[in-house]
Enzyme design. Structure first.
Site, PDB file in Angstrom:
ATOM      1  N   ASP A   8       0.900  -1.312   0.235  1.00  0.00           N
ATOM      2  CA  ASP A   8       0.144   0.218  -0.270  1.00  0.00           C
ATOM      3  C   ASP A   8       0.811   0.963  -0.207  1.00  0.00           C
ATOM      4  O   ASP A   8       2.561   0.855  -0.307  1.00  0.00           O
ATOM      5  CB  ASP A   8      -0.781  -0.398   1.404  1.00  0.00           C
ATOM      6  CG  ASP A   8      -0.424   0.615   2.488  1.00  0.00           C
ATOM      7  OD1 ASP A   8       1.190   0.275   2.704  1.00  0.00           O
ATOM      8  OD2 ASP A   8      -0.891   0.015   3.943  1.00  0.00           O
ATOM      9  N   CYS A  65       2.942  -3.082   4.175  1.00  0.00           N
ATOM     10  CA  CYS A  65       2.371  -2.502   4.641  1.00  0.00           C
ATOM     11  C   CYS A  65       2.724  -1.764   5.871  1.00  0.00           C
ATOM     12  O   CYS A  65       4.599  -1.670   6.318  1.00  0.00           O
ATOM     13  CB  CYS A  65       0.638  -2.429   4.185  1.00  0.00           C
ATOM     14  SG  CYS A  65       0.530  -4.108   5.765  1.00  0.00           S
ATOM     15  N   THR A  67       2.523  -2.067   9.103  1.00  0.00           N
ATOM     16  CA  THR A  67       3.363  -3.314  10.146  1.00  0.00           C
ATOM     17  C   THR A  67       3.471  -4.271   9.544  1.00  0.00           C
ATOM     18  O   THR A  67       3.934  -4.741  10.528  1.00  0.00           O
ATOM     19  CB  THR A  67       1.906  -2.563  11.262  1.00  0.00           C
ATOM     20  OG1 THR A  67       0.514  -3.250  10.445  1.00  0.00           O
ATOM     21  CG2 THR A  67       1.238  -1.360  12.239  1.00  0.00           C
ATOM     22  N   HIS A  98       9.657 -24.628   8.510  1.00  0.00           N
ATOM     23  CA  HIS A  98       8.856 -25.489   8.850  1.00  0.00           C
ATOM     24  C   HIS A  98       7.286 -24.227   8.006  1.00  0.00           C
ATOM     25  O   HIS A  98       6.312 -25.555   8.850  1.00  0.00           O
ATOM     26  CB  HIS A  98       8.768 -24.330  10.374  1.00  0.00           C
ATOM     27  CG  HIS A  98       9.401 -24.942  11.053  1.00  0.00           C
ATOM     28  ND1 HIS A  98       9.411 -25.185  12.510  1.00  0.00           N
ATOM     29  CD2 HIS A  98      10.693 -25.620  10.831  1.00  0.00           C
ATOM     30  CE1 HIS A  98      10.765 -26.125  13.181  1.00  0.00           C
ATOM     31  NE2 HIS A  98      10.984 -26.425  11.726  1.00  0.00           N
ATOM     32  N   HIS A 133       5.777 -30.946   9.483  1.00  0.00           N
ATOM     33  CA  HIS A 133       5.471 -30.082   9.194  1.00  0.00           C
ATOM     34  C   HIS A 133       4.792 -29.730   8.210  1.00  0.00           C
ATOM     35  O   HIS A 133       3.395 -28.742   8.635  1.00  0.00           O
ATOM     36  CB  HIS A 133       6.817 -29.251   8.743  1.00  0.00           C
ATOM     37  CG  HIS A 133       7.243 -28.829   9.914  1.00  0.00           C
ATOM     38  ND1 HIS A 133       7.644 -28.551  11.174  1.00  0.00           N
ATOM     39  CD2 HIS A 133       8.987 -29.179   9.896  1.00  0.00           C
ATOM     40  CE1 HIS A 133       8.736 -28.261  12.389  1.00  0.00           C
ATOM     41  NE2 HIS A 133       9.633 -28.788  11.099  1.00  0.00           N
TER      42      HIS A 133
HETATM   43  C1  RB5 Z   1      -2.579   2.649   6.430  1.00  0.00           C
HETATM   44  O1  RB5 Z   1      -2.097   3.678   7.123  1.00  0.00           O
HETATM   45  C2  RB5 Z   1      -1.864   1.810   7.367  1.00  0.00           C
HETATM   46  O2  RB5 Z   1      -3.090   1.149   8.009  1.00  0.00           O
HETATM   47  C3  RB5 Z   1      -1.465   0.321   7.189  1.00  0.00           C
HETATM   48  O3  RB5 Z   1      -1.100   0.597   6.251  1.00  0.00           O
HETATM   49  C4  RB5 Z   1      -0.989  -1.041   7.476  1.00  0.00           C
HETATM   50  O4  RB5 Z   1      -0.195  -0.675   8.531  1.00  0.00           O
HETATM   51  C5  RB5 Z   1      -2.383  -1.910   8.229  1.00  0.00           C
HETATM   52  O5  RB5 Z   1      -2.389  -2.637   8.739  1.00  0.00           O
END
Ligand code: RB5
Length: 143
Positions: A8, A65, A67, A98, A133
């Site tokens: 993203d 993304c 996180t 695994h 596994h």
């Molecule tokens: C986008 O703002 C953010 O929510 C996305 O990149 C991600 O971290 C979601 O899990």
């Protein structure tokens, strides 16, 4: 080996860097977007990449993304996908050995570019161990 990669807006810059790195290593890359830095939805991009992996159009997927959590939730919705969110290289190694992970998720706000490169290298070089596994993975596929 063909690697599909998606992000993203939060993962957009790191995706560009990783594409450069992988192309330098002569690895075939399929860029599944996003293609501009504007705000967009990880859900759509994650699912679209995961479907490409599930159809075996690409060997592995990399989904980035902010996180890595949103992408991992999205990718794991697709049958046949085992997406592992990794913020260090040991987990990248183990999720191949695994879990036979076929998608690597990264958090651009969590993991710096140099570490991300090492995580990707580890992920694509490591093999699945099979054996006990495989049985565990089969249990998940039956669901
Ligand atoms: C986008 O703002 C953010 O929510 C996305 O990149 C991600 O971290 C979601 O899990």
């Amino acid at each position: 080996m063909i690697i599909g990669i998606t992000s993203d807006h939060r993962g957009f810059e790191i995706k560009k860097e990783l594409i450069k790195e992988l192309k330098n290593k002569n690895i075939e890359i399929k860029d599944n977007g996003c293609f501009t830095p504007g705000s967009c939805d990880y859900s759509l991009y994650g699912i679209s990449l995961a479907e490409e992996v599930a159809k075996k159009n690409i060997t592995y997927g990399i989904a980035i993304c902010g996180t890595g959590i949103g992408m991992s939730i999205a990718c794991n919705k697709v049958k046949g996908i085992r997406a592992g969110l990794c913020s260090e290289s040991f987990s990248a190694k183990m999720t191949r050995k695994h879990n036979n992970a076929n998608v690597l998720c990264l958090g651009a706000r969590v993991t710096g570019i140099e570490l991300a490169k090492d995580i990707v290298k580890t992920f694509i070089e490591e093999d699945f161990e099979g054996g006990r596994h495989q049985k565990r993975i089969d249990m998940l596929e039956e669901k």
